[in-house]
Design an enzyme around this catalytic site. Structure first.
Site, PDB file in Angstrom:
ATOM      1  N   ARG A   1       0.844  -1.185   0.000  1.00 53.24           N
ATOM      2  CA  ARG A   1       0.000   0.000   0.000  1.00 53.24           C
ATOM      3  C   ARG A   1       0.888   1.248   0.000  1.00 53.24           C
ATOM      4  NH1 ARG A   1      -2.149  -3.336   4.268  1.00 53.24           N
ATOM      5  NH2 ARG A   1      -4.271  -4.073   3.848  1.00 53.24           N
TER       6      ARG A   1
ATOM      7  N   LYS B   1      -1.728  -2.015   7.983  1.00 52.64           N
ATOM      8  CA  LYS B   1      -2.908  -1.466   8.657  1.00 52.64           C
ATOM      9  C   LYS B   1      -3.056  -2.071  10.042  1.00 52.64           C
ATOM     10  CE  LYS B   1      -6.070   0.039   5.020  1.00 52.64           C
ATOM     11  NZ  LYS B   1      -7.420  -0.149   4.440  1.00 52.64           N
TER      12      LYS B   1
ATOM     13  N   HIS C   1      -3.318   2.472  -6.139  1.00 52.00           N
ATOM     14  CA  HIS C   1      -3.836   1.285  -5.457  1.00 52.00           C
ATOM     15  C   HIS C   1      -4.151   0.166  -6.452  1.00 52.00           C
ATOM     16  CE1 HIS C   1      -5.188  -0.552  -1.744  1.00 52.00           C
ATOM     17  NE2 HIS C   1      -6.253  -1.005  -2.373  1.00 52.00           N
TER      18      HIS C   1
ATOM     19  N   ARG D   1      -1.546  -2.489  -6.774  1.00 54.86           N
ATOM     20  CA  ARG D   1      -1.676  -3.554  -5.764  1.00 54.86           C
ATOM     21  C   ARG D   1      -2.668  -4.610  -6.257  1.00 54.86           C
ATOM     22  NH1 ARG D   1      -1.582  -4.720   0.017  1.00 54.86           N
ATOM     23  NH2 ARG D   1      -3.675  -4.967   0.871  1.00 54.86           N
TER      24      ARG D   1
ATOM     25  N   HIS E   1      -4.166  -8.524   4.750  1.00 55.03           N
ATOM     26  CA  HIS E   1      -5.595  -8.347   5.012  1.00 55.03           C
ATOM     27  C   HIS E   1      -5.970  -8.987   6.342  1.00 55.03           C
ATOM     28  CE1 HIS E   1      -6.647  -7.881   0.462  1.00 55.03           C
ATOM     29  NE2 HIS E   1      -6.354  -6.737   1.027  1.00 55.03           N
TER      30      HIS E   1
ATOM     31  N   TYR F   1     -10.179 -10.663  -5.140  1.00 55.08           N
ATOM     32  CA  TYR F   1      -9.164 -10.867  -6.169  1.00 55.08           C
ATOM     33  C   TYR F   1      -9.269 -12.233  -6.833  1.00 55.08           C
ATOM     34  CZ  TYR F   1      -7.091  -6.745  -4.065  1.00 55.08           C
ATOM     35  OH  TYR F   1      -6.887  -5.477  -3.585  1.00 55.08           O
TER      36      TYR F   1
END
Length: 309
Positions: free
Chosen positions: A150, A173, A248, A251, A274, A283
């Site tokens: 990211r 994150k 993004h 990615r 994630h 995806y």
């Protein structure tokens, strides 16, 4: 009603919220976005005391956001901001209940096929790159497209995060670390970027990517590096002119290549950082070429008398 009046009315609550987010270790971008969301909301309920704000007032605000054109994702973020705001006030012993807690999030469109670049388009993207900071900028784009990082993760990278075993430690994150093994070509490019890197002027802190002034490269600048490169790509490939490609989406391209190469969903989840596998599942889309290939596997199974009719 001016912003100064709102700030005077809710100054304590906003300060408590800011302190709470800092103690939670939220990133600067999240901190800024949440403060902005809450500030806009408080303008709509001014001068109501925070303790007297009801669920109905929050729902009225969310409905107004929809009428102004805010999409599901934007409204869900605003709701998350308000939930966190009231949770902070409860934990800071300023309120007893959270009026936003039981408001349902907007249902977002599921299984939407992500926008991504094909491998030949990624190759053309890299070939379009040039300029004074070529090595640094190519390294940034490579990390997005071939390591799935990211923008914020690239921004937070430090020199010591690149390991001698060829992997890189990434702060993602939720302030969670993950280890991403790098392809040899990418690792070599990062080593070149280090050798070419300007000396940091941030004391003990050693950011991996620095600006011409020796400061940590900003999130906005990292996005600009990718966006300017994408703009050049569209000039050389007119077919991409109407395709909504951003930093993004690089990615997304990484994730798509992994799925096509047979990477299982759990491994991809780890690589992308994630928290939920549901996020990774977007995806697992299959394009037309793969669908045709799958059906070709069946064509030979059809009884001979029904073929070539």
């Amino acid at each position: 009603m001016g912003q100064h009046e709102v700030a005077d009315c809710y100054g304590l609550e906003m300060e408590l919220f800011s302190i709470w987010m800092k103690n939670k270790g939220m990133t600067k971008s999240t901190h800024r976005a949440y403060m902005s969301d809450v500030s806009f909301f408080l303008q709509t309920v001014y001068p109501t005391e925070t303790k007297k704000i009801s669920k109905m007032e929050i729902m009225r605000y969310m409905a107004a956001c929809r009428e102004k054109g805010a999409g599901d994702e934007a409204r869900n973020r605003k709701l998350s901001s308000l939930r966190s705001f009231f949770r902070a006030l409860i934990e800071m012993e300023h309120m007893d209940s959270n009026p936003a807690a039981l408001i349902a999030k907007s249902k977002q469109e599921k299984n939407r096929i992500p926008v991504y670049l094909e491998e030949n388009e990624l190759e053309a993207l890299l070939q379009a790159m040039k300029g004074k900071y070529y090595i640094r900028n190519v390294s940034i784009v490579l990390l997005m497209a071939y390591a799935g990082l990211r923008v914020g993760e690239i921004h937070r990278m430090n020199v010591q995060d690149l390991q001698q075993d060829g992997s890189i430690h990434i702060l993602g994150k939720g302030r969670k670390w993950r280890v991403v093994p790098l392809p040899d070509a990418l690792r070599q490019m990062l080593n070149e970027a280090l050798a070419d890197r300007r000396e940091s002027k941030q004391g003990k802190e050693q950011p991996f990517f620095v600006s011409q002034f020796g400061r940590r490269l900003s999130i906005r600048m990292i996005q600009t590096v990718a966006d300017e490169t994408i703009k050049q790509l569209k000039l050389t490939m007119p077919a991409l002119a109407d395709k909504r490609i951003s930093s993004h989406k690089l990615r997304h391209s990484f994730a798509t290549m992994q799925i096509r190469s047979g990477t299982d969903i759990r491994t991809l989840q780890e690589l992308l950082g994630h928290a939920s596998i549901e996020t990774t599942q977007i995806y697992t889309h299959i394009d037309n070429k793969q669908l045709r290939s799958a059906m070709n596997n069946i064509s030979g199974k059809i009884p001979v008398q029904f073929q070539n009719r």
